[in-house]
Design a protein around this motif. Structure first.
Motif, short mmCIF file in Angstrom:
data_model
loop_
_atom_site.label_atom_id
_atom_site.label_comp_id
_atom_site.label_asym_id
_atom_site.label_seq_id
_atom_site.Cartn_x
_atom_site.Cartn_y
_atom_site.Cartn_z
N VAL A 85 0.84 -1.19 0.00
CA VAL A 85 0.00 0.00 0.00
C VAL A 85 0.88 1.25 0.00
O VAL A 85 1.96 1.26 0.61
CB VAL A 85 -0.93 0.00 1.23
CG1 VAL A 85 -2.02 1.05 1.10
CG2 VAL A 85 -1.55 -1.37 1.43
N PRO A 86 0.46 2.32 -0.69
CA PRO A 86 1.28 3.54 -0.71
C PRO A 86 1.58 4.08 0.68
O PRO A 86 0.73 4.05 1.58
CB PRO A 86 0.40 4.53 -1.49
CG PRO A 86 -0.51 3.67 -2.31
CD PRO A 86 -0.76 2.45 -1.50
N ALA A 87 2.78 4.56 0.85
CA ALA A 87 3.18 5.16 2.13
C ALA A 87 2.61 6.56 2.25
O ALA A 87 2.46 7.28 1.25
CB ALA A 87 4.70 5.21 2.23
N PRO A 88 2.27 6.99 3.46
CA PRO A 88 1.82 8.37 3.65
C PRO A 88 2.98 9.35 3.52
O PRO A 88 4.16 8.94 3.55
CB PRO A 88 1.26 8.36 5.07
CG PRO A 88 2.04 7.28 5.76
CD PRO A 88 2.28 6.23 4.71
N ASP A 111 -15.45 -13.50 -5.32
CA ASP A 111 -14.73 -13.44 -6.59
C ASP A 111 -13.23 -13.29 -6.43
O ASP A 111 -12.50 -13.10 -7.41
CB ASP A 111 -15.28 -12.31 -7.45
CG ASP A 111 -15.06 -10.92 -6.83
OD1 ASP A 111 -14.59 -10.85 -5.67
OD2 ASP A 111 -15.38 -9.92 -7.49
N GLY A 112 -12.76 -13.39 -5.21
CA GLY A 112 -11.33 -13.27 -4.95
C GLY A 112 -10.86 -11.87 -4.61
O GLY A 112 -9.68 -11.68 -4.29
N THR A 113 -11.76 -10.90 -4.68
CA THR A 113 -11.39 -9.54 -4.30
C THR A 113 -11.11 -9.47 -2.80
O THR A 113 -11.86 -10.03 -1.99
CB THR A 113 -12.52 -8.55 -4.65
OG1 THR A 113 -12.74 -8.57 -6.06
CG2 THR A 113 -12.16 -7.13 -4.22
N LEU A 114 -10.03 -8.81 -2.45
CA LEU A 114 -9.68 -8.63 -1.05
C LEU A 114 -9.99 -7.20 -0.62
O LEU A 114 -9.70 -6.24 -1.35
CB LEU A 114 -8.19 -8.92 -0.83
CG LEU A 114 -7.73 -10.34 -1.16
CD1 LEU A 114 -6.21 -10.45 -1.03
CD2 LEU A 114 -8.42 -11.37 -0.27
N TYR A 115 -10.58 -7.06 0.55
CA TYR A 115 -10.81 -5.75 1.16
C TYR A 115 -9.99 -5.68 2.45
O TYR A 115 -9.90 -6.68 3.19
CB TYR A 115 -12.29 -5.56 1.49
CG TYR A 115 -13.18 -5.50 0.26
CD1 TYR A 115 -13.40 -4.30 -0.40
CD2 TYR A 115 -13.76 -6.65 -0.25
CE1 TYR A 115 -14.19 -4.25 -1.54
CE2 TYR A 115 -14.57 -6.61 -1.38
CZ TYR A 115 -14.78 -5.41 -2.02
OH TYR A 115 -15.56 -5.36 -3.15
N ARG A 130 -9.42 -1.92 -1.54
CA ARG A 130 -9.78 -3.11 -2.33
C ARG A 130 -8.58 -3.53 -3.17
O ARG A 130 -7.86 -2.70 -3.73
CB ARG A 130 -10.95 -2.77 -3.25
CG ARG A 130 -11.36 -3.89 -4.21
CD ARG A 130 -12.58 -3.47 -5.01
NE ARG A 130 -12.30 -2.30 -5.83
CZ ARG A 130 -13.20 -1.41 -6.23
NH1 ARG A 130 -14.46 -1.52 -5.83
NH2 ARG A 130 -12.86 -0.40 -6.99
N LEU A 131 -8.38 -4.86 -3.25
CA LEU A 131 -7.35 -5.42 -4.12
C LEU A 131 -7.98 -6.54 -4.94
O LEU A 131 -8.30 -7.61 -4.41
CB LEU A 131 -6.18 -5.97 -3.30
CG LEU A 131 -5.05 -6.65 -4.08
CD1 LEU A 131 -4.37 -5.65 -5.02
CD2 LEU A 131 -4.04 -7.29 -3.14
N GLY A 135 -4.62 -7.07 -9.58
CA GLY A 135 -4.72 -5.62 -9.67
C GLY A 135 -3.81 -4.91 -8.68
O GLY A 135 -2.89 -5.49 -8.11
N THR A 136 -4.08 -3.63 -8.51
CA THR A 136 -3.34 -2.79 -7.55
C THR A 136 -4.30 -2.27 -6.50
O THR A 136 -5.51 -2.13 -6.76
CB THR A 136 -2.65 -1.62 -8.26
OG1 THR A 136 -3.65 -0.85 -8.96
CG2 THR A 136 -1.61 -2.12 -9.27
#
Length: 316
Positions: A85-88, A111-115, A130-131, A135-136
């Motif tokens: 995940v992007p750093a602050p 569907d395999g989506t991760l939250y 969401r991932l 994806g990203t």
């Protein structure tokens, strides 16, 4: 539960683990047996699992709290990082637990989506993310930067998130949009380290732990989707983290992070220790169950030794 980097706090918690005498498993009711470590993780790389959710093949999707990573641990123990995940921005400070950005709860959709939950102390990044497969990471729901989202559960197209600092259960659609403060009951409040923490939806209610009070709290989901009155169903559990149910009734397992144990909590609130440090626990943070197999994530936040993923057999 996301944790502080404070050396003083770690010392106090480590001492409390020594002073708490382990109890023996009850001769009746559910218990855990045959524990074994699936994966020994890399402490130097900060592979300390905060939360996990399961894939159909038995792999565990996990959050590494302080490395800002989502990873997958195979049944053989292989670890693959799925995303970071992007750093602050420099100087940002999460409002608890040492001030570092924290990746908290994680849930898998059909569907395999991760939250997953991510807290940074900044309005731009704090929220539910969401991932999608391949994806990203993308933020889908913003949450207040003054809070820390911890336990997470996906139910009926909504994400429920326990905020350990603001003492709130947030509710938001997986399609995005604003989060609603679903409950701010006093039983969820933070008093020192963390309030509402682990979270699950079971038998028509949201269940959460309060780390500071060592309690499990049940909040009914009303027909209109709103929260019913909070009720404390178990107390005296020490500094606790995540929860998981053993089956259809309200018997549950609780991660006792400070005392280095997993507790079995019965519907009447009585409890028994069913796993300890002798079984391989290292500050358990999260639990998941598939059939009669229970997964236990161990972050070693306070012991500083052998973060791992452990499995055990559930017998009812």
């Amino acid at each position: 539960m996301s944790k502080t980097g404070s050396t003083a706090l770690a010392t106090v918690l480590a001492l409390s683990a020594v002073l708490v005498a382990p109890l023996q498993a009850s001769a009746t009711g559910a218990t855990l047996s045959a524990p074994r470590v699936v994966a020994h993780l890399d402490l130097a790389a900060r592979q300390q699992v905060e939360n996990l959710t399961l894939e159909p093949d038995g792999s565990a999707d996990v959050t590494f709290a302080y490395s800002r990573q989502i990873a997958r641990i195979s049944p053989r123990g292989d670890v693959r990082v799925l995303a970071t995940v992007p750093a602050p921005p420099p100087g940002s400070k999460t409002p608890a637990f040492g001030g570092e950005p924290i990746v908290g709860g994680i849930e898998r959709d059909h569907d395999g989506t991760l939250y997953f939950a991510y807290s940074t102390g900044t309005a731009e990044l704090t929220g539910l993310w969401r991932l999608r497969p391949g994806g990203t990471p993308q933020r889908v729901v913003a949450l207040p930067p003054t809070g820390v989202a911890n336990g997470l559960h996906l139910h009926g197209g909504f994400l429920y998130a326990a905020d350990s600092v603001l003492g709130t259960i947030w509710r938001a659609s997986v399609r995005g949009g604003p989060a609603v403060a679903w409950s701010t009951a006093p039983e969820l409040a933070q008093s020192s380290l963390a309030g509402a923490n682990g979270l699950a939806v079971h038998n028509g209610a949201v269940w959460t732990t309060n780390t500071d009070t060592g309690s499990v709290v049940r909040l009914p989901i009303r027909r209109d989707g709103s929260a019913g009155p909070a009720r404390v169903v178990a107390t005296g559990l020490g500094l606790i983290d995540d929860i998981e149910f053993t089956g259809r009734d309200d018997t549950l397992l609780v991660a006792g992070i400070a005392a280095n144990e997993v507790l079995l909590v019965r519907p009447d609130g009585s409890h028994t220790v069913v796993l300890t440090g002798a079984d391989g626990l290292q500050n358990p943070t999260s639990l998941a169950r598939r059939g009669n197999t229970v997964y236990v994530a161990n972050a070693a936040y306070f012991t500083g030794v052998d973060p791992n993923l452990l499995v055990a057999r559930l017998s009812c």
